[in-house]
Write a protein that holds these residues in place. Structure first.
Motif, PDB file in Angstrom:
ATOM      1  N   GLN A  38       0.911  -1.373  -0.083  1.00 25.58           N
ATOM      2  CA  GLN A  38      -0.219   0.577   0.208  1.00 25.58           C
ATOM      3  C   GLN A  38       0.818   1.306  -0.335  1.00 25.58           C
ATOM      4  O   GLN A  38       1.823   1.668   0.524  1.00 25.58           O
ATOM      5  CB  GLN A  38      -0.926   0.332   0.738  1.00 25.58           C
ATOM      6  N   ALA A  39       0.243   2.585  -1.056  1.00 28.67           N
ATOM      7  CA  ALA A  39       1.585   3.010  -1.256  1.00 28.67           C
ATOM      8  C   ALA A  39       0.925   4.457  -1.480  1.00 28.67           C
ATOM      9  O   ALA A  39       1.346   5.531  -2.247  1.00 28.67           O
ATOM     10  CB  ALA A  39       2.461   3.200  -2.255  1.00 28.67           C
ATOM     11  N   GLN A  40       0.098   4.668  -1.164  1.00 30.05           N
ATOM     12  CA  GLN A  40      -1.108   6.266  -0.906  1.00 30.05           C
ATOM     13  C   GLN A  40      -0.495   7.320  -0.582  1.00 30.05           C
ATOM     14  O   GLN A  40      -0.276   8.374  -0.960  1.00 30.05           O
ATOM     15  CB  GLN A  40      -2.023   6.201  -0.587  1.00 30.05           C
ATOM     16  N   GLN A  41       0.768   7.047  -0.080  1.00 33.62           N
ATOM     17  CA  GLN A  41       2.012   7.843   1.180  1.00 33.62           C
ATOM     18  C   GLN A  41       2.992   7.732   0.706  1.00 33.62           C
ATOM     19  O   GLN A  41       3.492   6.620   0.925  1.00 33.62           O
ATOM     20  CB  GLN A  41       1.833   8.184   2.493  1.00 33.62           C
ATOM     21  N   VAL A  71       5.179  -0.336 -10.485  1.00 34.31           N
ATOM     22  CA  VAL A  71       4.473   0.217 -10.925  1.00 34.31           C
ATOM     23  C   VAL A  71       2.909   0.883  -9.447  1.00 34.31           C
ATOM     24  O   VAL A  71       2.721   0.063  -8.754  1.00 34.31           O
ATOM     25  CB  VAL A  71       3.127   0.754 -11.930  1.00 34.31           C
ATOM     26  N   ARG A  72       3.201   2.530  -9.722  1.00 32.60           N
ATOM     27  CA  ARG A  72       1.836   3.073  -8.254  1.00 32.60           C
ATOM     28  C   ARG A  72       0.516   3.196  -9.398  1.00 32.60           C
ATOM     29  O   ARG A  72       0.106   3.388 -10.247  1.00 32.60           O
ATOM     30  CB  ARG A  72       1.880   4.193  -7.980  1.00 32.60           C
ATOM     31  N   THR A  73      -0.569   2.559  -8.624  1.00 30.20           N
ATOM     32  CA  THR A  73      -1.700   2.454  -9.643  1.00 30.20           C
ATOM     33  C   THR A  73      -2.978   2.271  -8.177  1.00 30.20           C
ATOM     34  O   THR A  73      -1.982   1.356  -7.991  1.00 30.20           O
ATOM     35  CB  THR A  73      -1.559   1.243 -10.617  1.00 30.20           C
ATOM     36  N   HIS A  81      -1.671   1.335  -4.359  1.00 27.58           N
ATOM     37  CA  HIS A  81      -0.596   0.196  -4.586  1.00 27.58           C
ATOM     38  C   HIS A  81       0.335   0.346  -4.620  1.00 27.58           C
ATOM     39  O   HIS A  81       0.448   1.202  -6.269  1.00 27.58           O
ATOM     40  CB  HIS A  81      -1.164  -1.203  -5.069  1.00 27.58           C
ATOM     41  N   LEU A  82       1.468   0.180  -4.803  1.00 25.43           N
ATOM     42  CA  LEU A  82       2.460  -0.180  -4.807  1.00 25.43           C
ATOM     43  C   LEU A  82       3.399  -2.177  -5.895  1.00 25.43           C
ATOM     44  O   LEU A  82       2.919  -2.444  -5.017  1.00 25.43           O
ATOM     45  CB  LEU A  82       3.988  -0.536  -4.634  1.00 25.43           C
TER      46      LEU A  82
END
Length: 376
Positions: A38-41, A71-73, A81-82
């Motif tokens: 998880q990568a929203q930040q 990729v970030r999507t 997510h990454l």
């Protein structure tokens, strides 16, 4: 049926999340094993990988992003997510319905009377020139046709649901501050998104079940759904059930697992680990009791960074103003404080700091540091 207790589930989770022993793995391999991060930040995955990989360097993730290996999507649970390029292309079609339903349900009133298929076609036409756009720039190309919905709502519908998008670097690079620029996944990766197979056994869902159990199991079907947000997974579970073994937890829930997946002895020592905000080691379950006490469940959805001590959430941490603060959620023994100190010093050094001092101030454990020249 064998009963597995909470501590055994904890050690299984730590082992599969690379939190029991740091691994020698490349960034793409680790992200693939974890089924994404998880990568929203944008900066949080760096800490997540540092806690999981031996000798991890930030440039490794930077290179994987700029090299289009990861990729970030928007994907699981409609969050950023990454994920690896391969997984993004293979899994996106299976997530389309969920993504669309969640955005429309969130903004039902604002999107009343709007045909999502028409919006999607118009958005794809705007992006056909293969130029990256911010969400605002994308919406500007459509607002004459749909002037009523708020720009933010129309933009989120487009980039989080209707058009599979990649968030391009420098967003997500080490110590980079950059807004979101979007480009269709297929354009950015140079490959088409896989079509969803017309198979009632849900072959993509089957892959998700196997991959999830490899990184999170043993787990129940409610845990799998909580992780990905997808409906319709029972058919996939039925299709792979003969490959799996079953357990019961202490509350009688059936847990599924891969036969050869690691299940360490419950007494296996667990080192201190610092987790970033929204880490899936916590959020990837419906029942999170294996890693966090009920009294602290709110921390996991509020974006608090946490510290694992003996495998469980035992403190929160912040890093700012040349100080790393750890706030225990329970009394820590002298040995536990020493272990937290040592890992905190290593974390500060990873973030480009020279440690000046450490100490205990009231209930807090503190690490004071100074940024090295050239670090931001």
């Amino acid at each position: 049926m064998t009963v597995v207790d909470t501590r055994a589930l904890n050690r299984a989770t730590l082992a599969r999340q690379y939190l029991l022993d740091r691994k020698d793995a490349s960034v793409p391999a680790a992200v693939a094993h974890l089924c994404g991060m998880q990568a929203q930040q944008p900066q949080e995955p760096f800490t997540g990988l540092w806690s999981r990989l031996r000798a991890f360097e930030p440039r490794e993730l930077d290179e994987a992003l700029t090299g289009r290996q990861v990729v970030r999507t928007h994907l699981m649970r409609r969050t950023v997510h990454l994920v690896t390029a391969d997984d993004a292309l293979a899994w996106r079609a299976r997530h389309d319905t969920m993504l669309r339903q969640r955005v429309i349900a969130t903004y039902r009133r604002e999107l009343a009377g709007v045909d999502p298929d028409e919006v999607a076609a118009a958005g794809r036409a705007v992006m056909a020139d293969r130029q990256p756009r911010t969400m605002t720039e994308l919406v500007q190309g459509l607002e004459d046709r749909w002037p009523t919905p708020p720009r933010r709502v129309l933009g989120e519908l487009l980039v989080a649901a209707l058009i599979p998008m990649a968030q391009l670097p420098p967003r997500g690079l080490w110590h980079a501050t950059a807004g979101v620029r979007n480009l269709p996944l297929a354009t950015w990766l140079g490959r088409d998104i896989a079509e969803l197979p017309r198979d009632e056994s849900d072959p993509v869902g089957q892959q998700l079940v196997r991959r999830y159990l490899a990184a999170y199991g043993p787990a129940g079907t409610a845990d799998i759904r909580a992780w990905c947000g997808l409906a319709g997974l029972p058919a996939a579970v039925r299709a792979v059930r003969e490959e799996l073994i079953s357990f019961r937890d202490e509350r009688g829930r059936e847990l599924l697992d891969l036969p050869d997946a690691p299940r360490p002895h419950p007494d296996t020592p667990a080192p201190v680990r610092f987790l970033p905000a929204f880490d899936n080691a916590i959020l990837g379950y419906h029942d999170r009791a294996r890693i966090i006490d009920d009294a602290h469940l709110g921390l996991s959805v509020a974006g608090q960074r946490v510290v694992l001590v003996d495998g469980r959430v035992a403190a929160t941490w912040t890093l700012h103003d040349e100080q790393l603060d750890i706030t225990p959620l329970r009394p820590l023994s002298a040995r536990e404080r020493e272990e937290v100190h040592a890992e905190a010093q290593a974390l500060a050094a990873f973030h480009g700091a020279d440690v000046r001092s450490t100490g205990v101030t009231g209930p807090r454990v503190q690490v004071r540091y100074r940024r090295r020249a050239g670090q931001s």
